[in-house]
Design an enzyme around this catalytic site. Structure first.
Site, mmCIF file in Angstrom:
data_model
loop_
_atom_site.group_PDB
_atom_site.id
_atom_site.type_symbol
_atom_site.label_atom_id
_atom_site.label_comp_id
_atom_site.label_asym_id
_atom_site.label_seq_id
_atom_site.Cartn_x
_atom_site.Cartn_y
_atom_site.Cartn_z
ATOM 1 N N TRP A 130 -7.686 -109.400 -37.368
ATOM 2 C CA TRP A 130 -8.293 -109.158 -36.060
ATOM 3 C C TRP A 130 -8.160 -110.394 -35.174
ATOM 4 O O TRP A 130 -7.823 -110.285 -33.990
ATOM 5 C CB TRP A 130 -9.765 -108.788 -36.226
ATOM 6 C CG TRP A 130 -10.489 -108.641 -34.922
ATOM 7 C CD1 TRP A 130 -10.581 -107.520 -34.149
ATOM 8 C CD2 TRP A 130 -11.207 -109.661 -34.218
ATOM 9 N NE1 TRP A 130 -11.313 -107.773 -33.005
ATOM 10 C CE2 TRP A 130 -11.708 -109.086 -33.025
ATOM 11 C CE3 TRP A 130 -11.480 -111.005 -34.481
ATOM 12 C CZ2 TRP A 130 -12.455 -109.808 -32.107
ATOM 13 C CZ3 TRP A 130 -12.230 -111.726 -33.565
ATOM 14 C CH2 TRP A 130 -12.709 -111.129 -32.392
ATOM 15 N N ASP A 132 -13.225 -105.515 -44.107
ATOM 16 C CA ASP A 132 -11.885 -106.081 -44.249
ATOM 17 C C ASP A 132 -11.203 -106.257 -42.888
ATOM 18 O O ASP A 132 -11.420 -105.468 -41.969
ATOM 19 C CB ASP A 132 -11.048 -105.150 -45.127
ATOM 20 C CG ASP A 132 -9.775 -105.808 -45.619
ATOM 21 O OD1 ASP A 132 -9.710 -107.047 -45.635
ATOM 22 O OD2 ASP A 132 -8.839 -105.070 -45.991
ATOM 23 N N ASN A 138 -10.853 -113.716 -54.409
ATOM 24 C CA ASN A 138 -10.820 -114.277 -53.059
ATOM 25 C C ASN A 138 -11.225 -115.748 -53.082
ATOM 26 O O ASN A 138 -10.583 -116.590 -52.450
ATOM 27 C CB ASN A 138 -11.770 -113.536 -52.131
ATOM 28 C CG ASN A 138 -11.342 -112.124 -51.805
ATOM 29 O OD1 ASN A 138 -12.172 -111.273 -51.526
ATOM 30 N ND2 ASN A 138 -10.045 -111.850 -51.840
#
Length: 260
Positions: A40, A35, A84
């Site tokens: 990031w 995840d 998702n």
């Protein structure tokens, strides 16, 4: 970028962690919720957060190498849930699927790969090209002779998996001429487990989730009933070897009770 001193300190610390694990009870099966790719990328200053999926896909190679070095022969990675794939923007999902095809599936089916690929999830919800690439990787590694197993959970939902397993069990029993009462009397956890996506694979000993989130998100709900859980604050592409070794150290320090 690390300075020379930082690299030296990091190397010494990693070696110390590795030494602490000598002779320790280590997991034989690790499951990972990978995840934080987009977060990031934003933190790293990329304008397009989707680039995090490429870094995340490439990072899987490195983490699998760490697992092999530590003798972890079973790894399950959570790539994407059914939700998702249905709810995120089409361009983001398309980018993630391309990374699965161009990075993960392509590398895993190379002759140098030691990992035998298994798939878990609703492959019918994937784009045709992604489904084809993953099936090719699965077929290419089926008889590679290595005792290292990678299960890719994609288009996956733990509750749906359990429902599908029970449906499959009932259909199998009906074809064999067994009535519902007979099935109910004989029903066991092992029978249900035999119809899960992961049938034949050991349950995970350790589940690692990166990004700081403290939840399972429907991942391996049945299989992880007695797993040890480790939540790591770093995002997946930034998950370092010392983070991995810390997770193993945490696991080795625990006394597993298996519900007792």
């Amino acid at each position: 970028m690390r300075t020379s001193l930082q690299r030296t300190v990091y190397t010494i610390y990693a070696r110390r962690l590795r030494a602490q694990l000598t002779g320790a009870d280590l997991p034989r099966h690790i499951a990972i919720v990978m995840d934080g790719n987009r977060r990031w990328a934003r933190q790293a200053g990329f304008e397009d957060a989707r680039i995090g999926h490429r870094y995340g896909a490439e990072h899987l190679d490195e983490v699998l190498r760490w697992c092999a070095e530590m003798g972890v022969r079973h790894v399950t990675v959570f790539v994407a849930s059914v939700d998702n794939l249905r709810k995120r923007a089409a361009d983001e999902v398309g980018n993630l699927m391309r990374m699965m095809e161009e990075v993960v599936a392509e590398r895993l089916r190379k002759p140098t790969s030691i990992w035998q690929v298994h798939l878990a999830g609703r492959l019918d919800v994937l784009p045709d090209s992604t489904r084809h690439a993953l099936k090719l990787a699965e077929e290419a590694t089926r008889d590679n002779g290595a005792d290292f197993h990678l299960t890719i959970a994609i288009g996956y939902d733990g509750r749906e998996e359990i429902v599908n397993a029970i449906r499959s069990l009932l259909e199998t029993a009906a074809r064999a001429g067994h009535g519902i009462d007979d099935v109910a009397q004989r029903l066991s956890a092992d029978q249900i487990a035999a119809h899960l996506y992961t049938s034949g694979q050991p349950d995970p000993d350790l589940v690692i989730r990166t990004s700081g989130e403290r939840r399972m998100s429907g991942f391996l709900l049945w299989q992880a009933a007695y797993s040890e859980l480790h939540f790591c604050d770093v995002y997946w592409p930034g998950f370092r070897k010392v983070d991995f070794l810390r997770a193993l150290r945490s696991y080795a320090a625990r006394h597993r009770r298996f519900g007792a």
